[in-house]
Scaffold this motif. Structure first.
Motif, PDB file in Angstrom:
ATOM      1  N   HIS A 185     -12.134  -3.671  -9.600  1.00 61.54           N
ATOM      2  CA  HIS A 185     -11.470  -2.470  -9.102  1.00 61.54           C
ATOM      3  C   HIS A 185     -10.717  -2.828  -7.830  1.00 61.54           C
ATOM      4  O   HIS A 185     -11.315  -3.031  -6.785  1.00 61.54           O
ATOM      5  CB  HIS A 185     -12.494  -1.357  -8.795  1.00 61.54           C
ATOM      6  N   TRP A 186      -9.400  -2.898  -7.932  1.00 60.96           N
ATOM      7  CA  TRP A 186      -8.583  -3.220  -6.764  1.00 60.96           C
ATOM      8  C   TRP A 186      -7.962  -1.935  -6.221  1.00 60.96           C
ATOM      9  O   TRP A 186      -6.746  -1.797  -6.152  1.00 60.96           O
ATOM     10  CB  TRP A 186      -7.471  -4.192  -7.143  1.00 60.96           C
ATOM     11  N   PHE A 187      -8.744  -0.983  -5.840  1.00 67.09           N
ATOM     12  CA  PHE A 187      -8.180   0.238  -5.279  1.00 67.09           C
ATOM     13  C   PHE A 187      -9.209   0.900  -4.381  1.00 67.09           C
ATOM     14  O   PHE A 187     -10.413   0.640  -4.477  1.00 67.09           O
ATOM     15  CB  PHE A 187      -7.749   1.208  -6.381  1.00 67.09           C
ATOM     16  N   ASN A 188      -8.724   1.750  -3.504  1.00 65.17           N
ATOM     17  CA  ASN A 188      -9.577   2.533  -2.622  1.00 65.17           C
ATOM     18  C   ASN A 188      -9.081   3.968  -2.667  1.00 65.17           C
ATOM     19  O   ASN A 188      -7.985   4.274  -2.180  1.00 65.17           O
ATOM     20  CB  ASN A 188      -9.516   1.985  -1.188  1.00 65.17           C
ATOM     21  N   LEU A 189      -9.851   4.838  -3.281  1.00 64.47           N
ATOM     22  CA  LEU A 189      -9.400   6.207  -3.500  1.00 64.47           C
ATOM     23  C   LEU A 189      -9.252   6.999  -2.206  1.00 64.47           C
ATOM     24  O   LEU A 189      -8.489   7.955  -2.132  1.00 64.47           O
ATOM     25  CB  LEU A 189     -10.376   6.922  -4.445  1.00 64.47           C
ATOM     26  N   ARG A 190      -9.978   6.639  -1.188  1.00 68.11           N
ATOM     27  CA  ARG A 190      -9.951   7.422   0.044  1.00 68.11           C
ATOM     28  C   ARG A 190      -8.888   6.940   1.022  1.00 68.11           C
ATOM     29  O   ARG A 190      -8.667   7.553   2.051  1.00 68.11           O
ATOM     30  CB  ARG A 190     -11.326   7.388   0.713  1.00 68.11           C
ATOM     31  N   ARG A 191      -8.255   5.820   0.732  1.00 67.85           N
ATOM     32  CA  ARG A 191      -7.125   5.318   1.506  1.00 67.85           C
ATOM     33  C   ARG A 191      -7.461   5.119   2.988  1.00 67.85           C
ATOM     34  O   ARG A 191      -6.664   5.411   3.876  1.00 67.85           O
ATOM     35  CB  ARG A 191      -5.909   6.246   1.382  1.00 67.85           C
ATOM     36  N   LYS A 192      -8.653   4.650   3.278  1.00 65.52           N
ATOM     37  CA  LYS A 192      -9.017   4.311   4.648  1.00 65.52           C
ATOM     38  C   LYS A 192      -8.884   2.806   4.813  1.00 65.52           C
ATOM     39  O   LYS A 192      -9.180   2.038   3.897  1.00 65.52           O
ATOM     40  CB  LYS A 192     -10.449   4.757   4.960  1.00 65.52           C
ATOM     41  N   TRP A 193      -8.470   2.386   6.006  1.00 59.23           N
ATOM     42  CA  TRP A 193      -8.216   0.962   6.205  1.00 59.23           C
ATOM     43  C   TRP A 193      -9.497   0.141   6.051  1.00 59.23           C
ATOM     44  O   TRP A 193      -9.460  -1.008   5.619  1.00 59.23           O
ATOM     45  CB  TRP A 193      -7.589   0.719   7.580  1.00 59.23           C
TER      46      TRP A 193
END
Length: 370
Positions: A20-28
Motif C-alpha cells: 500500500h503506497w498511500f496515506n489516506l489522511r495526507r499527513k506528512w
C-alpha cells in the motif's frame, strides 16, 4: 466511523509490506512512514536477490544442465516479478486511495452492514495461510532436504514466494470487500421485497416514497460497486496476469523435481514436495472463489429485482420505472468480474489448465525416462 478506521489494521499491515503506497489522511508523518516501509522492503528484497546472485552455487542446482536451467529460470522470473509488482504498487497507490473513498461512500449508503467482521476474517485467513505454507516449506527444508543447497534454496524461495502470496491475499481483501458490498446490497433488496408486498395491500403515498427512496439508494450503491470494480481491475490487472503466470511456471518446474524424485526412488521426498506445492493451488483457489462469489451475488441482484411485488409496481408507476431501469442497467453493464487487464478471466477453467499441464509434464518425463 470512517472505513479507513474500521480497516486500519489491515491497511497498516500491507503498508508494512510496501503493498500500500498511500496515506489516506495526507499527513506528512504518514507519508514518511510509507516511504520508510517502501525503502526498507526494497532494500531487503534487493539484498536477498543480490546474495543469491553472488552465491549461486549455494542456492542454484548445478548437478546437470536441465536442473540448472530450471532453478535459474525460477530465480530470473522471481527477480522480474518482484520488481515489476513493486513498481505497480507505486504507480497505482492513488487508485487504491480512490478505492477506499468509494468504499467509504458505500458504507454511508449501507451503514447497517457488519463491515468490521471483514477485517477480522481477512486477518484470520492471512494468518492461517502463512502458518500453512511455513509449516510445509520449513519442514521440507530442514527435515526432508538432504543437501545444504536444497535447504538454502527452499528457505530463500519460501521468503520470496510468501511475499508474492501476500500480494494475492491483498487482492483477495479487495475482491472479498466487493463481494460483501454486493451481498449486502442483496440483503437490502430482500428487505425492499418485503416492503413491496406489504405496500401492495396496505401502502399509500408515504410507503411508496419510502420504497422508491430505498431503491434509489440501492441503485446508487450498485453504481459505486461498478466504479469499485473498474478501479480494482485497473489497480490489480497486471498483478493477476503475472502472478497467474508465475504460479503456472512454478508448478510446472517443480514437477520436474517431483518426477525426478519418483524416478530416483525418493518417493517420500516427491510426495512431500507435492504437499508444498498445494499452497500455490490453495492461494489461487482463494482468489478464484472470491471472484466466483462476485459473479453469484451480481446474478442474484437480477433475480431479486424480479421478485419485487408486481402488484405494487403496477400501482406505483414511479416504482415500476425504477425497477425496470435497475434491470436495464444490469443487462447492459460490463461483465461484473475481475479480469486481469481483460486478458484472463478468473474462473475454474484455470484449475483445469494447471491439472492438464501437470499431467502432461509427468507423462513426458516418464516417457523420456523410459
Amino acid at each position: 466511523m470512517a472505513i479507513v478506521d474500521r480497516f486500519s489494521k489491515v491497511i497498516i499491515f500491507y503498508q508494512l509490506l510496501a503493498l500500500h503506497w498511500f496515506n489516506l489522511r495526507r499527513k506528512w508523518v504518514g507519508w514518511l512512514e510509507v516511504a520508510l516501509y517502501v525503502t526498507l522492503n526494497f532494500s531487503l528484497i534487493t539484498a536477498l536477490l543480490y546474495w543469491i546472485y553472488h552465491n549461486e552455487e549455494k542456492v542454484i542446482f548445478t548437478g546437470n544442465w536441465l536442473g540448472y536451467v530450471v532453478d535459474l529460470s525460477k530465480y530470473l522470473l522471481m527477480v522480474f516479478t518482484h520488481y515489476s509488482l513493486f513498481l505497480e504498487s507505486g504507480l497505482h497507490g492513488s487508485i487504491l486511495r480512490n478505492v477506499w473513498r468509494e468504499l467509504d461512500q458505500i458504507v454511508r449508503l449501507i451503514p447497517r452492514a457488519k463491515w468490521a467482521r471483514q477485517q477480522r476474517a481477512h486477518l484470520v485467513t492471512v494468518g492461517s495461510f502463512l502458518a500453512y505454507i511455513s509449516w510445509w516449506e520449513l519442514t521440507f527444508a530442514y527435515y526432508v532436504c538432504k543437501t545444504d543447497r536444497g535447504t538454502t534454496f527452499t528457505v530463500t524461495f519460501w521468503i520470496l514466494f510468501t511475499l508474492l502470496h501476500l500480494r494475492q491475499l491483498q487482492i483477495l481483501l479487495y475482491t472479498n470487500l466487493l463481494g460483501f458490498c454486493l451481498a449486502t446490497l442483496n440483503a437490502e433488496l430482500g428487505w425492499t421485497i418485503e416492503l413491496s408486498k406489504g405496500a401492495r395491500r396496505y401502502g399509500g403515498r408515504r410507503s411508496d416514497g419510502q420504497i422508491c427512496g430505498h431503491l434509489h439508494t440501492l441503485m446508487d450503491a450498485f453504481a459505486r460497486t461498478e466504479r469499485l470494480l473498474d478501479l480494482l481491475n485497473h489497480a490489480f490487472g497486471y498483478s493477476f496476469t503475472i502472478i497467474k503466470l508465475i504460479n503456472h511456471f512454478y508448478i510446472l518446474t517443480d514437477t520436474y523435481w517431483i518426477v525426478n524424485g519418483f524416478i530416483g526412488g525418493e518417493v517420500f521426498n516427491s510426495l512431500y514436495l507435492e504437499c508444498c506445492l498445494s499452497s500455490k493451488l490453495i492461494c489461487l483457489m482463494l482468489n478464484l472463489h472470491s471472484n466466483e462469489r462476485i459473479l453469484i451475488e451480481c446474478r442474484r441482484i437480477q433475480e431479486l429485482l424480479h421478485r419485487v411485488d408486481l402488484g405494487w409496481q403496477l400501482r406505483c408507476d414511479r416504482g415500476w420505472h425504477m425497477v425496470q431501469n435497475f434491470l436495464l442497467r444490469l443487462r447492459y453493464s460490463q461483465p461484473f468480474a475481475v479480469t486481469a487487464l481483460s486478458m484472463f478471466r478468473m474462473d475454474y477453467s484455470v484449475m483445469m489448465e494447471i491439472a492438464f499441464n501437470v499431467t502432461a509434464s509427468i507423462s513426458l518425463f516418464i516417457q523420456a525416462s523410459g
